[in-house]
Scaffold this motif. Structure first.
Motif, short mmCIF file in Angstrom:
data_model
loop_
_atom_site.label_atom_id
_atom_site.label_comp_id
_atom_site.label_asym_id
_atom_site.label_seq_id
_atom_site.Cartn_x
_atom_site.Cartn_y
_atom_site.Cartn_z
N LYS A 78 0.87 -1.13 0.14
CA LYS A 78 0.04 0.11 -0.15
C LYS A 78 0.69 1.07 0.02
O LYS A 78 0.51 2.32 -0.61
N ALA A 79 1.99 1.16 0.75
CA ALA A 79 2.98 2.44 0.97
C ALA A 79 3.66 2.59 -0.71
O ALA A 79 3.76 3.72 -0.91
N ARG A 80 3.81 1.39 -1.36
CA ARG A 80 4.62 1.57 -2.63
C ARG A 80 3.48 1.97 -3.51
O ARG A 80 3.93 2.80 -4.70
N LEU A 81 2.01 1.62 -3.54
CA LEU A 81 1.09 2.32 -4.39
C LEU A 81 1.00 3.73 -3.92
O LEU A 81 1.03 4.22 -5.05
N ALA A 82 0.98 4.20 -2.74
CA ALA A 82 0.59 5.56 -2.60
C ALA A 82 1.99 6.26 -3.34
O ALA A 82 1.78 7.44 -3.77
N GLY A 83 3.41 5.65 -2.97
CA GLY A 83 4.47 6.38 -3.68
C GLY A 83 4.41 6.22 -5.14
O GLY A 83 4.88 7.61 -5.63
N LEU A 84 3.92 5.27 -5.75
CA LEU A 84 3.95 5.18 -7.34
C LEU A 84 3.03 6.45 -7.71
O LEU A 84 3.20 7.02 -8.86
N LEU A 85 1.96 6.44 -7.11
CA LEU A 85 0.78 7.53 -7.65
C LEU A 85 1.22 9.10 -7.56
O LEU A 85 0.70 9.89 -7.90
N THR A 86 2.30 9.26 -6.47
CA THR A 86 2.86 10.52 -6.57
C THR A 86 3.48 10.94 -7.49
O THR A 86 3.77 12.37 -7.90
#
Length: 492
Positions: A78-86
């Motif tokens: 979930k943290a990787r998902l949030a980072g990718l979308l930034t």
């Protein structure tokens, strides 16, 4: 589901407070404060419209994508998902800033914001709304939407009311007003940042497989294509009114739109919590749950949004009499605008279901079809060489396009997922709402002996009677079984 209902009730409270503050500001304070400078009020509205148009594009579908994929992942992913979308959001905001910096004078003329200095207020507002929207997506994945809704709705509307009062009293000039206006959004965004931090937001930029990245970014790309089109449709009427009829016409149109937009209060309360529960149902492959979500939200929003529209139209003759002369005669525009918002509401969860389904690309075609239709329709309806309907034409064009799009959306929902929307209850509810609205509009007693209090007394009485009539009809014809199941049983 109890947590979802609690969130929706809290969201409604925030939306209600924000709408109340917005009503006082839009109908009373802003016309007074900007009585000698309507163009300045129009400028604020145009700057905001552009920021609301650009910010979803800059987000690159981050908010919806985060909600859609979060149920699949563990904490680290979930943290990787949030980072990718930034990443795309940061890149797009930087590119937008560079374009503005390269030709500020040209862009100020193109966007209709008078001077190059106003371009940077537009940009600041775009960045702030983008950041807040991104974090709103994260908070929705945690079902922590009530604080976000408060800062997006109540806080911003109350702050706007305060600075408008100060401006009207001559406390500061218009340039300071613009600084304060953007400052309210900055404070709102800062509060949401703190809320996200308190809910342990975490960003990681590495660790996803290339296959997962491709799937996520492909979905985000589709959502931004759909979202950018939706933003254009929602803001284009204001921008075209400013361009074709002048900034002075924008405040008049804004008042009519605002009164009509209160119809969306129930839908705005449910929006933050609908997205995550739809995502969870898709993750589980539970079509029955999707059908239940859609059916219940359709009927609840059809009735609740219809109730708001009926009350608005019942008291519109009295509201019209209370408005300054230059803002009177807007009832037909309010009705058309309110109907457009009601049609959006009665779609229930269909927008979120289609947007998160494997057929999400259909949303792109629907939304861009709306853009292709609404721009020439606005021009034809408003332009003297066309129907010459003025600002009414802008509202009518939006209603026509929204009705067409909603029809297509319901057809696709049935085709892809076999979910039916309209039932006998939908038809009966709509008919009863129409009858009660017509009765409220037609009955306008004279209470001249009450002096200046007369309009307010009539507004209160008609609102109460319309509400009582709708509640009685809903009970008698069992139009709200979901509420009955939650708060009590019918007898007999």
């Amino acid at each position: 589901m109890a947590k979802v209902s609690t969130q929706a009730i809290r969201n409604f409270a925030s939306v209600f407070i924000g709408t109340g503050a917005g009503a006082l500001n839009t109908l009373v304070v802003l016309p007074w404060a900007f009585s000698s400078s309507l163009a300045d009020w129009g400028l604020v509205r145009v700057i905001t419209a552009w920021a609301l148009l650009f910010s979803p594009i800059a987000l690159f579908g981050a908010s919806t994508t985060m909600v859609r994929f979060s149920p699949r992942f563990n904490r680290d992913d979930k943290a990787r998902l949030a980072g990718l979308l930034t990443i795309p959001a940061i890149v797009l905001l930087i590119l937008f800033g560079l374009v503005l910096a390269a030709a500020p004078e040209h862009m100020s003329v193109l966007l209709g914001v008078k001077t190059s200095s106003n371009i940077w207020w537009l940009y600041a507002l775009t960045v702030l709304i983008s950041v807040r929207g991104y974090l709103g997506g994260f908070l929705a994945t945690r079902l922590k939407t009530s604080g976000f809704t408060f800062f997006r709705e109540s806080f911003v509307k109350l702050g706007y009311l305060v600075i408008t009062l100060l401006f009207g009293w001559g406390t500061f000039n218009f340039q300071t007003f613009l600084i304060a206006y953007v400052g309210i959004y900055a404070a709102s965004t800062a509060a949401v940042i703190l809320q996200a931090w308190a809910n342990q937001i975490s960003l990681k930029w590495r660790g996803f497989s290339s296959k997962a990245r491709r799937e996520i970014m492909a979905y985000a790309g589709g959502i931004i294509l759909a979202g950018s089109a939706s933003s254009i449709v929602l803001q284009i009427d204001v921008l075209m009114v400013g361009h074709m009829l002048g900034l002075e016409a924008v405040p008049v149109f804004t008042i009519a739109l605002f009164i009509g937009a209160v119809v969306l209060m129930p839908a705005k309360s449910w929006e933050p919590v609908l997205r995550p529960i739809v995502a969870e149902a898709f993750t589980k492959g539970d079509v029955k749950e999707l059908e239940r979500i859609h059916s219940s939200t359709h009927h609840m929003l059809l009735l609740s949004s219809g109730w708001v529209l009926v009350c608005v139209m019942a008291i519109m003759p009295q509201i019209d009499a209370l408005l300054p002369v230059k803002f009177q005669g807007l009832a037909s525009i309010v009705l058309v605008s309110g109907l457009a918002k009601w049609v959006l509401s009665l779609g229930g969860g269909s927008r979120y279901i289609l947007a998160q389904s494997p057929q999400y690309r259909s949303v792109i075609w629907i939304n861009w079809g709306m853009v292709v239709a609404v721009i020439p329709l606005n021009y034809w309806f408003m332009h003297p060489g066309g129907l010459d309907l003025g600002i009414f034409g802008a509202a009518a064009a939006s209603l026509a396009v929204i009705c067409s799009a909603e029809t297509v959306r319901q057809i696709l929902l049935h085709r892809y997922l076999k979910i039916h929307t309209f039932t006998w209850r939908s038809i009966l509810t709509s008919a009863l709402l129409g009858v009660i609205a017509w009765g409220g509009w037609s009955v306008n007693p004279e209470l001249s002996s009450w002096g200046t209090w007369a309009p307010w007394i009539i507004i209160a009485a008609k609102s109460f009677l319309a509400t009582a009539a709708i509640a009685s009809a809903a009970w008698a014809f069992n139009l709200a079984p979901e509420l009955v199941a939650k708060y009590g049983r019918r007898k007999g």
